[in-house]
Write a protein that holds these residues in place. Structure first.
Motif, PDB file in Angstrom:
ATOM      1  N   VAL B  37      -2.523   6.360  11.744  1.00 49.80           N
ATOM      2  CA  VAL B  37      -2.732   6.276  10.658  1.00 49.80           C
ATOM      3  C   VAL B  37      -4.037   5.648  10.040  1.00 49.80           C
ATOM      4  O   VAL B  37      -4.676   5.974   9.237  1.00 49.80           O
ATOM      5  N   GLU B  38      -4.164   4.386  10.786  1.00 51.72           N
ATOM      6  CA  GLU B  38      -5.390   3.465  10.373  1.00 51.72           C
ATOM      7  C   GLU B  38      -6.486   4.389  10.606  1.00 51.72           C
ATOM      8  O   GLU B  38      -7.482   4.487   9.582  1.00 51.72           O
ATOM      9  N   GLY B  39      -6.754   5.205  11.613  1.00 50.62           N
ATOM     10  CA  GLY B  39      -8.024   6.101  11.962  1.00 50.62           C
ATOM     11  C   GLY B  39      -8.116   7.045  10.956  1.00 50.62           C
ATOM     12  O   GLY B  39      -9.284   7.420  10.274  1.00 50.62           O
ATOM     13  N   MET B  40      -6.969   7.687  10.470  1.00 52.61           N
ATOM     14  CA  MET B  40      -6.969   8.628   9.537  1.00 52.61           C
ATOM     15  C   MET B  40      -7.389   8.471   8.143  1.00 52.61           C
ATOM     16  O   MET B  40      -8.057   8.987   7.501  1.00 52.61           O
ATOM     17  N   LEU B 218     -13.272  -2.762   7.745  1.00 53.68           N
ATOM     18  CA  LEU B 218     -12.731  -3.604   6.619  1.00 53.68           C
ATOM     19  C   LEU B 218     -12.284  -2.686   5.490  1.00 53.68           C
ATOM     20  O   LEU B 218     -11.524  -3.414   4.854  1.00 53.68           O
ATOM     21  N   THR B 219     -12.816  -1.778   5.371  1.00 50.84           N
ATOM     22  CA  THR B 219     -12.168  -0.932   4.200  1.00 50.84           C
ATOM     23  C   THR B 219     -10.710  -0.810   4.110  1.00 50.84           C
ATOM     24  O   THR B 219     -10.177  -1.116   3.176  1.00 50.84           O
ATOM     25  N   THR B 220     -10.116  -0.376   5.232  1.00 53.99           N
ATOM     26  CA  THR B 220      -8.721  -0.246   5.401  1.00 53.99           C
ATOM     27  C   THR B 220      -8.138  -1.410   5.805  1.00 53.99           C
ATOM     28  O   THR B 220      -6.801  -1.724   5.446  1.00 53.99           O
ATOM     29  N   GLY B 221      -8.933  -2.291   6.484  1.00 55.51           N
ATOM     30  CA  GLY B 221      -8.151  -3.593   7.148  1.00 55.51           C
ATOM     31  C   GLY B 221      -6.700  -3.590   7.424  1.00 55.51           C
ATOM     32  O   GLY B 221      -6.020  -4.490   7.226  1.00 55.51           O
TER      33      GLY B 221
END
Ligand SMILES: Nc1ncnc2c1ncn2[C@@H]1O[C@H](COP(=O)(O)OP(=O)(O)OP(=O)(O)O)[C@@H](O)[C@H]1O
Ligand SMILES: [Mg+2]
Lengths: 533, 322
Positions: B37-40, B218-221
């Protein structure tokens, strides 16, 4: 065409064929599961399909149900050749199958399970409408089940009804039932038969796979028999053949139904169970003060309807379940709440109910499975390492001695038929020369030939002076093997009866039956005395 | 501190988690665990931002984000559904892959300046409701409102429609579904794709609405990981997932905002004067995620809280002894 419905009359001989299978061949790696098999089903009949474990019954029917694709041979439905590439195709042609292992989604309701995969409803489920429809359908065929219940809440018998409903809802005309009675209690079997007869009365046809000769002769109009992938009888009238003949067709030799059991000469008490309490997996009380004992050189049976604590009892004894109170001793040593290894080292053998997961490691070879209790000692253990040569030769010896039919001992046991797997387990347990053995449902799902083999092995244990505790739901089996029988009901022992050799008498069976439904022996005896006064 | 303002911002921030959580929930309901999920989300955030910079159209940015995140999810789908590889390993690699791709392609984006954002507006009438109106319906991004609609729709779809019934069956007992003519493989690919698209949407929600811009990883962090934890916490139910997502969104905002003022409730603000306390607070959502994941990975516990029975298992047709 006549409208005869009862199984004793059956469809008239000129009833049209609804299904015809010709020259079906199906191979699996190393096994020819079906070898040019012919099979015919008439409209409005119940057709029994008999055969040993691994004879290819399920395979043949899986071909008919579209799950497997045959390598050769044709299938005709109502005279038209058909090719099924999926179960859906078969269902569309009016053929549905209820498998040995149910295929139901536990977290969904009965209705949801039945609607699965259908085009109607198109998008919105609107379950209540369908609930009524399904309840009505159930009514028509004597299949009582609450459409709103979640499948996990249902008993095995009810789940089977859902499976049948699933097929009837799809409008199948031919229902294949793969060993439907193996999982049912006696009363439920009666109910199933009522349903099957109702289906016949409404013009449907049934294929009934079973090992139990007696059942087949009660319910089936005609019988076909498979042996090692070959049909040895096709559509013979079930009235005209004896159990002996059917057994011979299945096994290829004479089967001895009566065992020669020598009079018992019980020795010392080997297993002593004293007032034990235990809980089941859900944390509810399963055993409430059970006491029993088994002496050397005798087989002691535990009778009871499934789910009355038999599984938990055998688990406490074998050390697989915590004993909340009381204790179990084996030749004087306390084994309850110790490790299973401790029990094994003190002569415990265990033939569990769940052959495929507790009794064996399905993905490991026969060799790996038979050395599981022996790898700690010579000759398997050599300088701290496993001697695989010794292990293989041991496995081959056991394969010979216990008649395990398999190309070689490196086969993973998950590929074995039920009877062969049970022999592997028994071979492992018995070859350790146990002082005591607990066997739970050792013949469930096995065919007559295999059952005979297991029974012989158990009796041989008794003769060798071992103590055997036999837990079974088959009363006939208990009465023919045991010297004494305890009856268990809701985690309590209702009483103990002695079993003499020879034919079991009616009053004994009646007494056991009453205890199985919760009447303690003392009360039965008191009432018996009162009746005589 | 005005708590309604914090909560208002919290809802916006929770919308990111909401999209990612619902997406993962669909995938898991079909039996496929996707730890990527983080990567997507990173792929989504990056492609949304760069598309919008290039074209000036944030709507196009959202579409491109959903498309690319969906596309990259299909790598995972191929590996675990067709090749039947381990879902945990493949999902983890997807996280690295997504992060890697978006960091390389996003190089320089952080200095690319500002973009036109998705519109924000208030809902007439509803905004008048005391407190609630202020928190939920005043000056929120259009995506926040999309989130409000998505939750009941997802719930209804899963529980009360035919495709939803099939989705549940495929995640619980694929061979039963297969026997009744449901195409298990196709369904799983489809819901992994849905999961990817929603993760992409979550990423776009960050870079085009909640905290506009591109700040590399850091956008999704780590919010993708929180989303995975929330699915377990929500017991695979969209409504509970919404509560969890908004609660976490609000918590995130609160943790940031509480460190601002010098005085809190008439006292010297300890979070201002002691930065370590602030760091500690910031750690809490991740600590929660770790705990939930540990609990959720226990087989017995998973069963008790209602995980899809086939979650994590490849479906192999006609396998014996299963
Ligand atoms: N999917 C499979 N892969 C490999 N071998 C198989 C498979 N299914 C069945 N076999 C083999 O084919 C033979 C016939 O098996 P089948 O299940 O049809 O027997 P059966 O008559 O139904 O026996 P049982 O009474 O034990 O159910 C057996 O030797 C079995 O091991
Ligand atoms: Mg079979």
């Amino acid at each position: 065409m006549t409208n005869q419905t009862s199984s004793t009359h059956g469809p008239s001989s000129e009833a049209p064929l609804i299904v015809e299978m010709r020259g079906i061949v199906k191979k699996f790696p190393g096994v020819l599961a079906n070898d040019h098999v012919n099979f015919e089903l008439k409209r409005g009949e119940i057709h029994g399909l008999l055969g040993e474990n691994g004879a290819g019954k399920s395979t043949l029917m899986n071909v008919l149900a579209g799950l497997y694709r045959q390598e050769a041979g044709t299938i005709l439905v109502n005279g038209e050749p058909k090719v099924f590439s999926s179960p859906r195709d078969a269902i569309n042609a009016g053929i549905g199958m209820v498998h040995q292992h149910f295929m139901l989604v536990p977290s969904q309701t009965v209705t949801e399970n039945i609607l699965l995969g259908l085009d109607d409803p198109r998008f919105f489920l609107r379950l209540p409408d369908y609930d009524t429809k399904i309840a009505e359908l159930g009514e028509r065929f004597g299949l009582k089940v609450d459409p709103r219940a979640k499948v996990w809440q249902l008993s095995v018998g009810e789940q089977q009804r859902v499976e049948i409903l699933k097929m009837l809802y799809r409008g199948v005309n031919v229902l294949i039932m793969d060993e439907p009675t193996a999982v049912l209690a006696p009363q439920e079997i009666e109910g199933l038969f009522v349903t099957l007869r109702a289906m016949i009365a409404q013009g449907k046809s049934v294929i009934f796979i079973s090992h139990k000769l007696q059942e087949v002769s009660v319910i089936a109009d005609r019988v076909s028999v498979l042996r090692r992938g070959v049909a040895t009888a096709s559509g013979i009238a079930s009235k005209g053949v004896s159990r002996q003949e059917l057994a011979r067709l299945m096994v290829g030799r004479d089967v001895i139904f009566s065992l020669d059991k020598k009079p018992s000469q019980p020795g010392e008490v080997v297993l002593d169970v004293r007032d034990i309490y235990a809980e089941n997996d859900k944390g509810l009380p399963a055993l409430r003060g059970i006491s029993l004992n088994v002496r050397a050189g005798e087989i002691v049976g535990v009778a009871g309807v499934a789910g009355n604590g038999q599984s938990e009892l055998s688990q406490v004894i074998s050390g697989m379940r915590e004993c909340k109170q009381g204790h179990v001793t084996l030749a004087g040593d306390t084994v309850s709440n110790r490790t299973t290894l401790f029990g094994i080292q003190h002569g415990m053998a265990y033939v569990p109910e769940d052959r495929t997961h507790v009794g064996s490691a399905p993905n490991l070879s026969i060799t790996d499975n038979v050395i599981m209790k022996k790898y700690r000692t010579a000759p398997i253990l050599k300088r701290g390492l496993l001697d695989m040569k010794a292990a293989t030769s041991l496995a081959n010896e056991l394969k010979q001695a216990y008649d395990i039919i398999v190309p070689n001992v490196s086969t993973p046991v998950r590929l074995l038929s039920g009877g062969n797997l049970q022999r592997v387990i028994l071979a492992r347990e018995i070859s350790g020369l146990p002082a005591f053995m607990v066997a739970v449902q050792p013949t469930r799902g096995l065919d007559v030939g295999a059952i005979e083999g297991v029974h012989r092995l158990l009796l041989a244990q008794r003769e060798a002076g071992a103590a055997v505790l036999l837990v079974s739901e088959e009363l006939e089996e208990l009465l023919s093997l045991s010297d004494r029988v305890y009856v268990i009901y809701e985690g309590r022992i209702m009483g103990e009866v002695k079993v003499g050799g020879g034919e079991p008498d009616e009053s004994l069976i009646d007494t056991i039956g009453q205890m199985m439904t919760g009447t303690p022996l003392e009360q039965i005896q008191k009432e018996g005395v009162a009746a005589h006064d | 501190m005005d708590f309604t303002i914090i909560l208002q911002a919290g809802i916006a921030s929770g919308t990111v988690l909401l999209f990612a959580t619902i997406g993962e929930l669909f995938s898991e309901r079909a039996g496929v665990l996707n730890l990527g999920v983080e990567g997507m989300m990173l792929i989504g955030a990056m492609s949304a931002f760069s598309t919008t910079i290039a074209t000036g159209n944030p709507w196009l940015g959202v579409l491109v984000a959903m498309f690319f995140a969906g596309l990259i999810s299909q790598i995972h789908a191929f590996i675990v559904i067709t090749l039947q590889a381990d879902q945990v390993v493949s999902g983890l690699s997807l996280t690295f892959l997504g992060a890697g791709i978006s960091l390389v392609l996003g190089e320089g984006l952080s200095k690319a300046g500002t973009v036109s954002l998705l519109p924000s507006f208030s809902i007439p009438l509803l905004t008048l409701i005391p407190i609630i109106g202020k928190i939920f319906f005043t000056n929120q991004s259009v995506l926040v409102y999309v989130g409000y609609l998505l939750v009941p729709l997802a719930w209804y779809y899963i529980n009360h429609t035919r495709p939803g019934l099939h989705l549940r069956a495929v995640g619980e007992y694929p061979s039963a579904a297969d026997a009744l003519g449901i195409n298990v493989f196709r369904m799983r690919y489809f819901y992994v794709f849905i999961g990817g698209m929603l993760a992409g949407l979550a990423g776009a929600t960050i870079s085009l609405a909640v905290s506009p811009g591109w700040f590399s990883e850091l956008t999704t962090g780590g919010q993708g990981w929180i989303a995975i934890g929330l699915v377990i916490f929500a017991q695979w139910d969209p409504i509970r997932a919404a509560f969890g997502a908004y609660a976490f969104g609000a918590l995130r905002r609160l943790i940031l905002d509480i460190q601002g003022p010098l005085v809190l409730f008439g006292f010297n603000n300890p979070f201002y004067y002691n930065p370590y306390l602030g760091f500690f607070l910031q750690m809490l959502p991740y600590l929660f995620t770790v705990i939930v994941l540990v609990i959720g990975s226990r087989e017995a516990m998973r069963k008790r809280i209602g995980a899809p029975a086939a979650l994590g298992n490849p479906y192999i047709r006609g396998e014996r002894g299963k």
